[in-house]
Design a protein around this motif. Structure first.
Motif, PDB file in Angstrom:
ATOM      1  N   ASP A 149      17.551 -42.192 -13.237  1.00 58.13           N
ATOM      2  CA  ASP A 149      16.722 -42.194 -12.034  1.00 58.13           C
ATOM      3  C   ASP A 149      16.953 -40.929 -11.225  1.00 58.13           C
ATOM      4  O   ASP A 149      16.040 -40.413 -10.587  1.00 58.13           O
ATOM      5  CB  ASP A 149      17.029 -43.418 -11.165  1.00 58.13           C
ATOM      6  CG  ASP A 149      16.330 -44.667 -11.664  1.00 58.13           C
ATOM      7  OD1 ASP A 149      15.205 -44.538 -12.200  1.00 58.13           O
ATOM      8  OD2 ASP A 149      16.892 -45.759 -11.547  1.00 58.13           O
ATOM      9  N   ASP A 162       8.236 -42.200 -17.632  1.00 62.30           N
ATOM     10  CA  ASP A 162       9.009 -43.416 -17.376  1.00 62.30           C
ATOM     11  C   ASP A 162       9.582 -43.944 -18.684  1.00 62.30           C
ATOM     12  O   ASP A 162       9.007 -43.736 -19.758  1.00 62.30           O
ATOM     13  CB  ASP A 162       8.125 -44.497 -16.763  1.00 62.30           C
ATOM     14  CG  ASP A 162       7.868 -44.273 -15.282  1.00 62.30           C
ATOM     15  OD1 ASP A 162       8.534 -43.396 -14.688  1.00 62.30           O
ATOM     16  OD2 ASP A 162       7.003 -44.965 -14.719  1.00 62.30           O
ATOM     17  N   THR A 164      10.443 -47.693 -19.733  1.00 61.70           N
ATOM     18  CA  THR A 164      10.363 -49.066 -19.256  1.00 61.70           C
ATOM     19  C   THR A 164      11.357 -49.964 -19.998  1.00 61.70           C
ATOM     20  O   THR A 164      11.699 -49.707 -21.155  1.00 61.70           O
ATOM     21  CB  THR A 164       8.952 -49.643 -19.419  1.00 61.70           C
ATOM     22  OG1 THR A 164       8.566 -49.580 -20.804  1.00 61.70           O
ATOM     23  CG2 THR A 164       7.953 -48.857 -18.601  1.00 61.70           C
ATOM     24  N   ALA A 258      12.079 -49.803 -14.745  1.00 60.49           N
ATOM     25  CA  ALA A 258      11.859 -48.503 -15.378  1.00 60.49           C
ATOM     26  C   ALA A 258      12.822 -47.477 -14.799  1.00 60.49           C
ATOM     27  O   ALA A 258      13.299 -47.610 -13.666  1.00 60.49           O
ATOM     28  CB  ALA A 258      10.424 -48.037 -15.183  1.00 60.49           C
ATOM     29  N   GLY A 260      13.696 -42.923 -15.476  1.00 60.99           N
ATOM     30  CA  GLY A 260      13.073 -41.708 -15.982  1.00 60.99           C
ATOM     31  C   GLY A 260      13.701 -41.264 -17.296  1.00 60.99           C
ATOM     32  O   GLY A 260      14.862 -41.579 -17.575  1.00 60.99           O
ATOM     33  N   GLU A 294       6.703 -45.701 -22.445  1.00 58.04           N
ATOM     34  CA  GLU A 294       6.214 -46.442 -21.285  1.00 58.04           C
ATOM     35  C   GLU A 294       5.564 -47.769 -21.659  1.00 58.04           C
ATOM     36  O   GLU A 294       5.040 -48.461 -20.803  1.00 58.04           O
ATOM     37  CB  GLU A 294       5.206 -45.580 -20.512  1.00 58.04           C
ATOM     38  CG  GLU A 294       5.843 -44.328 -19.903  1.00 58.04           C
ATOM     39  CD  GLU A 294       4.876 -43.526 -19.044  1.00 58.04           C
ATOM     40  OE1 GLU A 294       3.655 -43.785 -19.146  1.00 58.04           O
ATOM     41  OE2 GLU A 294       5.335 -42.672 -18.270  1.00 58.04           O
TER      42      GLU A 294
END
Length: 295
Positions: A149, A162, A164, A258, A260, A294
């Motif tokens: 993050d 992202d 997920t 989620a 990064g 994602e």
């Protein structure tokens, strides 16, 4: 004026070549729903359909011919560019130290690393598959592909997309535990070494500590425990969807989890030709796999 990108044309071209959504999804490394959604969105943008839809498959309509021709021309141009850069690529040699977590490596990064080595055949990749976050600072690795993050501010790189996460469990466990109440499940938790992951934050807020029956420092370990029926594990979807015997548990977690996915290096390495080559390649290649990460 419309502004298309190669990824739009790629979905259309592959579907036209294969004739079925299932085969196109396999070729593109995405699920069938993604293919259908991307094609429908593209047709909506065009304001007319490109494919006939019947029980025997999908066939391009005459209106699709200009689009397919453009896709072929772009594909041919990319091949010519690749040929022209091959000699330059061969000049970059030595050893590139690369690090990524085990679950990310098994989610498709291994394929991308192989593609990278095809572009730079004189460059040897030395891979460290680890959850450690300090490799770059300790100069143990030069490039990292990792979820975060908020990566350390002194590192440089690019946030790709992202990543997920969702809950997964074995069929046998779900049959024996018929409940949608998180507090009534047995949970298998990641024990991160540096800070809390979105999964850990959610578990701390929604699940009593006594319901967490297993902790590990690797998603691969929690996934194996889930596969054996020990409970529910929150996994990156790009990894969990690939594991035979695990099922994504829909509706158990209402929040979207989620983080990064980043490509990072230390500022001291930026002038190295091999590091620049790796950073450029992964930053340009990974976005094409966005749908996988994602999903």
């Amino acid at each position: 004026m419309h502004s298309w990108n190669w990824d739009d044309l790629r979905f259309v071209a592959v579907l036209a070549e294969t004739g079925t959504v299932a085969e196109a999804a396999r070729r593109l490394n995405v699920n069938r729903t993604t293919v259908q959604r991307r094609i429908s969105a593209f047709e909506t943008q065009l304001s007319y359909p490109l494919f006939s839809r019947d029980g025997w498959g999908l066939k391009p309509l005459p209106e699709a011919n200009p689009i397919l021709e453009a896709a072929r021309q772009i594909g041919d141009a990319l091949v010519r560019i690749e040929r022209k850069t091959t000699d330059v690529s061969r000049d970059i040699g030595g050893v590139l130290c690369l690090t990524t977590p085990d679950d990310i490596f098994l989610s498709g990064i291994s394929e991308i690393i192989a593609e990278f080595q095809q572009h730079y055949p004189s460059l040897q990749v030395q891979l460290s598959v680890t959850t450690q976050l300090l490799d770059l600072d300790r100069r143990e690795s030069e490039v990292a592909i990792r979820p975060s993050d908020a990566p350390p501010e002194h590192l440089v790189g690019r946030r790709i997309c992202d990543l997920t996460l969702a809950p997964y469990a074995a069929d046998a466990y779900l049959l024996a535990t018929r409940t949608r109440m998180p507090c009534e499940h047995a949970w298998l938790s990641l024990q991160s070494l540096h800070g809390q992951t979105p999964a850990e934050v959610w578990l701390a807020s929604n699940v009593p500590a006594e319901r967490i029956c297993f902790r590990a420092d690797s998603f691969v370990a929690t996934a194996e425990a889930a596969r054996r029926g020990q409970g529910v594990a929150i996994l990156p979807c790009c990894y969990g969807d690939r594991i035979e015997g695990l099922e994504r548990v829909e509706g158990l977690i209402e929040d979207r989890l989620a983080t990064g996915l980043w490509v990072l290096t230390h500022p001291d390495f930026r002038q190295s030709p091999r590091v620049r080559a790796a950073m450029d390649f992964f930053s340009e290649t990974l976005p094409a796999y966005r749908e996988r990460f994602e999903a």
